[in-house]
Write a protein that holds these residues in place. Structure first.
Motif, PDB file in Angstrom:
ATOM      1  N   SER A   1      13.311  29.580   0.050  1.00 30.78           N
ATOM      2  CA  SER A   1      14.293  29.346   0.800  1.00 30.78           C
ATOM      3  C   SER A   1      15.365  28.073  -0.299  1.00 30.78           C
ATOM      4  O   SER A   1      16.544  28.075   0.361  1.00 30.78           O
ATOM      5  N   LEU A   2      15.231  27.160  -0.523  1.00 34.71           N
ATOM      6  CA  LEU A   2      15.529  25.967  -1.005  1.00 34.71           C
ATOM      7  C   LEU A   2      16.625  26.244  -2.413  1.00 34.71           C
ATOM      8  O   LEU A   2      17.145  26.037  -2.834  1.00 34.71           O
ATOM      9  N   GLU A   3      15.884  27.707  -2.897  1.00 35.10           N
ATOM     10  CA  GLU A   3      16.457  27.855  -4.227  1.00 35.10           C
ATOM     11  C   GLU A   3      17.828  28.715  -4.015  1.00 35.10           C
ATOM     12  O   GLU A   3      19.213  28.743  -4.479  1.00 35.10           O
ATOM     13  N   GLN A   4      17.874  29.652  -2.345  1.00 30.30           N
ATOM     14  CA  GLN A   4      19.179  29.608  -1.950  1.00 30.30           C
ATOM     15  C   GLN A   4      19.677  29.176  -2.087  1.00 30.30           C
ATOM     16  O   GLN A   4      21.092  29.726  -1.344  1.00 30.30           O
ATOM     17  N   LEU A   5      19.496  27.674  -1.268  1.00 27.83           N
ATOM     18  CA  LEU A   5      20.833  26.746  -1.433  1.00 27.83           C
ATOM     19  C   LEU A   5      21.203  25.732  -2.384  1.00 27.83           C
ATOM     20  O   LEU A   5      21.595  25.346  -2.574  1.00 27.83           O
ATOM     21  N   ASN A   6      20.531  26.457  -3.701  1.00 29.15           N
ATOM     22  CA  ASN A   6      21.057  26.278  -4.765  1.00 29.15           C
ATOM     23  C   ASN A   6      20.315  24.572  -5.407  1.00 29.15           C
ATOM     24  O   ASN A   6      20.891  24.112  -6.148  1.00 29.15           O
ATOM     25  N   TYR A   7      19.561  24.633  -4.522  1.00 30.70           N
ATOM     26  CA  TYR A   7      18.256  23.430  -5.082  1.00 30.70           C
ATOM     27  C   TYR A   7      17.749  24.682  -6.458  1.00 30.70           C
ATOM     28  O   TYR A   7      17.099  25.479  -5.729  1.00 30.70           O
ATOM     29  N   SER A   8      17.213  23.195  -7.624  1.00 33.96           N
ATOM     30  CA  SER A   8      16.260  23.365  -7.931  1.00 33.96           C
ATOM     31  C   SER A   8      15.079  22.905  -7.762  1.00 33.96           C
ATOM     32  O   SER A   8      14.033  21.892  -7.929  1.00 33.96           O
ATOM     33  N   VAL A   9      13.908  23.785  -8.119  1.00 38.13           N
ATOM     34  CA  VAL A   9      12.488  23.872  -7.134  1.00 38.13           C
ATOM     35  C   VAL A   9      11.856  23.719  -8.126  1.00 38.13           C
ATOM     36  O   VAL A   9      11.057  24.662  -8.633  1.00 38.13           O
ATOM     37  N   VAL A  10      10.567  22.396  -8.108  1.00 42.58           N
ATOM     38  CA  VAL A  10       9.283  22.890  -9.627  1.00 42.58           C
ATOM     39  C   VAL A  10       8.802  22.527  -7.828  1.00 42.58           C
ATOM     40  O   VAL A  10       7.952  21.882  -7.742  1.00 42.58           O
ATOM     41  N   HIS A  11       7.347  23.460  -8.512  1.00 39.66           N
ATOM     42  CA  HIS A  11       6.505  23.686  -7.951  1.00 39.66           C
ATOM     43  C   HIS A  11       4.704  23.412  -8.190  1.00 39.66           C
ATOM     44  O   HIS A  11       4.166  23.884  -9.114  1.00 39.66           O
ATOM     45  N   ALA A  12       3.999  22.649  -7.883  1.00 46.81           N
ATOM     46  CA  ALA A  12       3.024  21.554  -7.770  1.00 46.81           C
ATOM     47  C   ALA A  12       1.708  22.119  -7.213  1.00 46.81           C
ATOM     48  O   ALA A  12       2.421  22.813  -5.896  1.00 46.81           O
TER      49      ALA A  12
END
Length: 227
Positions: free
Chosen positions: A22-33
């Motif tokens: 969902s955040l990536e659809q808002l153009n954020y770059s997300v790294v998940h741990a």
């Protein structure tokens, strides 16, 4: 325009997947741990504009993780996501260094608003080219207190950052010892002189992988950053 970089630390697979996508659809770059230990390792080697951290995590819990991040000197805004809603838990979250607290279950719309508000409040903008100072092969960003050479990233202390910035402002020229001491410590006492020498040694170590970069000691006068 560069994306805003987010670190998402969440061990529940479905929630992490939905939140990240969902955040990536808002153009954020997300790294998940998925655990606190891995998240801390990632944080030390990448630059983030904001961290979203669950409290109940494997390896290292969220409160401890945030304390570790703050111990690095980082002021990155941090949003806790958690089902622990007791007042004492909320208080502990803020005391550990968190900036906001979103209780589970939450709506994605509220998460979006909280993220946007935190980034706005902390002026956590993406680093611009003007902010990146080149010291040989190193990228030095004073506002983030970071020194990076390729994938190797060092998080500097506040004093290391101040001293390196002062050296950079006098690069390839002499920075008088007394001037540096007065500017950064307020006086040129013997104790402060020895303290500054310790920080110079630390900076030399941080810069040691580029042989074209040196901090020369001009005996009795000052230092010179060659780059």
């Amino acid at each position: 325009m560069q994306k805003v970089n987010l670190l998402l630390v969440e061990d529940e697979p479905f929630l992490a997947k939905v939140t990240k996508e969902s955040l990536e659809q808002l153009n954020y770059s997300v790294v998940h741990a998925t655990d606190g230990k891995k998240a801390f390792s990632i944080f030390q080697n990448q630059l983030f504009n904001l961290c979203i951290i669950d409290v109940m995590l494997p390896q290292t819990d969220g409160f401890t993780l945030v304390k570790q991040i703050r111990a690095l000197g980082s002021q990155v805004p941090i949003l806790f996501l958690t089902s622990r809603v007791a007042t004492k838990d909320v208080i502990e979250g803020y005391q550990s260094g968190g900036n906001d607290y979103l209780k589970k279950p939450f709506s994605l719309e509220e998460l979006y608003l909280r993220i946007a508000e935190l980034i706005k409040r902390f002026d956590s903008k993406v680093i611009t080219k003007e902010e990146i100072l080149m010291i040989g092969r190193y990228h030095f960003v004073a506002s983030k207190q970071t020194l990076q050479n390729g994938t190797d990233l060092v998080r500097l202390s506040h004093r290391e950052t101040q001293l390196l910035k002062l050296l950079y402002e006098h690069k390839n020229a002499l920075l008088e010892r007394k001037q540096a001491l007065i500017t950064l410590w307020g006086d040129d006492s013997f104790f402060n002189t020895r303290t500054m020498d310790v920080f110079i040694t630390k900076l030399r170590k941080h810069l040691s992988s580029d042989r074209d970069v040196e901090i020369l000691n001009v005996r009795g006068i000052g230092y010179k950053l060659i780059c």
